[in-house]
Scaffold this motif. Structure first.
Motif, short mmCIF file in Angstrom:
data_model
loop_
_atom_site.label_atom_id
_atom_site.label_comp_id
_atom_site.label_asym_id
_atom_site.label_seq_id
_atom_site.Cartn_x
_atom_site.Cartn_y
_atom_site.Cartn_z
N TYR A 1 -12.78 -6.70 11.72
CA TYR A 1 -12.23 -7.59 10.71
C TYR A 1 -13.00 -7.36 9.41
N VAL A 2 -12.29 -6.93 8.37
CA VAL A 2 -12.94 -6.41 7.17
C VAL A 2 -12.56 -7.22 5.93
N GLU A 3 -13.56 -7.43 5.08
CA GLU A 3 -13.37 -8.02 3.75
C GLU A 3 -13.96 -7.02 2.76
N GLU A 4 -13.15 -6.54 1.81
CA GLU A 4 -13.63 -5.56 0.82
C GLU A 4 -13.35 -6.03 -0.60
N LEU A 5 -14.17 -5.53 -1.51
CA LEU A 5 -14.03 -5.83 -2.93
C LEU A 5 -14.28 -4.55 -3.71
N THR A 6 -13.36 -4.22 -4.64
CA THR A 6 -13.55 -3.02 -5.47
C THR A 6 -14.33 -3.39 -6.72
N ILE A 7 -14.81 -2.38 -7.40
CA ILE A 7 -15.53 -2.56 -8.66
C ILE A 7 -14.65 -3.24 -9.71
N ASN A 8 -13.31 -3.11 -9.55
CA ASN A 8 -12.36 -3.71 -10.49
C ASN A 8 -11.94 -5.12 -10.09
N GLY A 9 -12.49 -5.64 -8.97
CA GLY A 9 -12.19 -7.01 -8.56
C GLY A 9 -11.07 -7.17 -7.56
N THR A 10 -10.50 -6.07 -7.04
CA THR A 10 -9.45 -6.18 -6.03
C THR A 10 -10.06 -6.59 -4.70
N LYS A 11 -9.55 -7.69 -4.12
CA LYS A 11 -10.03 -8.19 -2.84
C LYS A 11 -9.02 -7.82 -1.76
N THR A 12 -9.50 -7.17 -0.71
CA THR A 12 -8.63 -6.75 0.38
C THR A 12 -9.25 -7.18 1.70
N ASN A 13 -8.45 -7.82 2.55
CA ASN A 13 -8.84 -8.17 3.91
C ASN A 13 -7.88 -7.47 4.87
N TYR A 14 -8.41 -6.95 5.97
CA TYR A 14 -7.55 -6.30 6.95
C TYR A 14 -8.29 -6.19 8.27
N THR A 15 -7.55 -5.80 9.30
CA THR A 15 -8.13 -5.52 10.61
C THR A 15 -7.96 -4.04 10.89
N ASN A 16 -9.05 -3.38 11.23
CA ASN A 16 -9.00 -1.97 11.63
C ASN A 16 -9.00 -1.95 13.15
N VAL A 17 -7.92 -1.44 13.76
CA VAL A 17 -7.77 -1.43 15.21
C VAL A 17 -7.96 0.00 15.71
N LYS A 18 -8.97 0.19 16.55
CA LYS A 18 -9.22 1.50 17.16
C LYS A 18 -8.99 1.38 18.66
N SER A 19 -8.05 2.19 19.19
CA SER A 19 -7.73 2.17 20.61
C SER A 19 -8.05 3.53 21.21
#
Length: 189
Positions: A132-150
């Motif tokens: 479960y990921v929360e990311e922020l770019t240098i330009n202020g874009t906020k992105t949340n997502y789930t990375n699923v590895k099977s």
């Protein structure tokens, strides 16, 4: 007598250090099937800020134990298939958080020319890992997502980004990215 007490204290300290190392390794060993080098050929979809849309790319990933198996480092690089132009580069450090006893992640890298950082945590169920990921770019874009590895076999796993929200807007799940192992022979410590 004093030497006996010193020896006893030394044994206790060494045992405590070994137990702590064992706790981190025991928690992180769910990542052990990924240790090694992986490869994928796929299209970029332009979801992350700085990432081009609909471009054929080649991605290489590496997972390795660091710091006496108390953490795992994931690094990757993606480039265009034809011109070898860098698309993505980044790293994730996986560690056991002693407060929560949960595997936490720290992310950083570039998508195109856009720098980003992030954090997350993982859960595992059967042979699937959810980050479960929360990311922020240098330009202020906020992105949340789930990375699923099977994990499919010892030589392949599926990688997918799901549950995307970017600056509060819900985005589509990304297609499954099929990863294959590059270093077929297991590495020895």
């Amino acid at each position: 007598m004093l030497n006996l007490v010193k020896s006893f204290l030394s044994v206790l300290l060494i045992t405590g250090a070994l137990v702590a190392q064992s706790e981190a390794y025991d928690a992180l060993k769910v990542l052990e099937p990924l240790i090694g080098e992986w490869y994928s050929k796929h299209k970029s979809l332009g979801v992350f800020e700085g990432e081009p849309k609909n471009t054929n790319i080649i991605s290489s990933y590496k997972y390795e134990w660091i710091t006496d198996k108390t953490a795992v480092l994931e690094t990757w690089k993606s480039s265009t298939e034809k011109s070898n132009k860098r698309i993505h580069v980044g790293s994730i450090v996986y560690t056991l958080d002693p407060t929560s006893n949960i595997i936490k992640t720290k992310h950083f890298g570039y998508d195109g020319k856009v720098y980003w950082t992030g954090k997350g945590w993982i859960e595992t169920k059967d042979s699937t890992m959810y980050t479960y990921v929360e990311e922020l770019t240098i330009n202020g874009t906020k992105t949340n997502y789930t990375n699923v590895k099977s994990l499919i076999t010892k030589l392949t796993f599926n990688n997918q980004y799901t549950n995307f929200t970017q600056n509060g807007k819900l985005l589509e799940d990304q297609p499954v990215q099929k990863m294959r192992r590059v270093d077929v022979a297991p590495k020895k410590d």
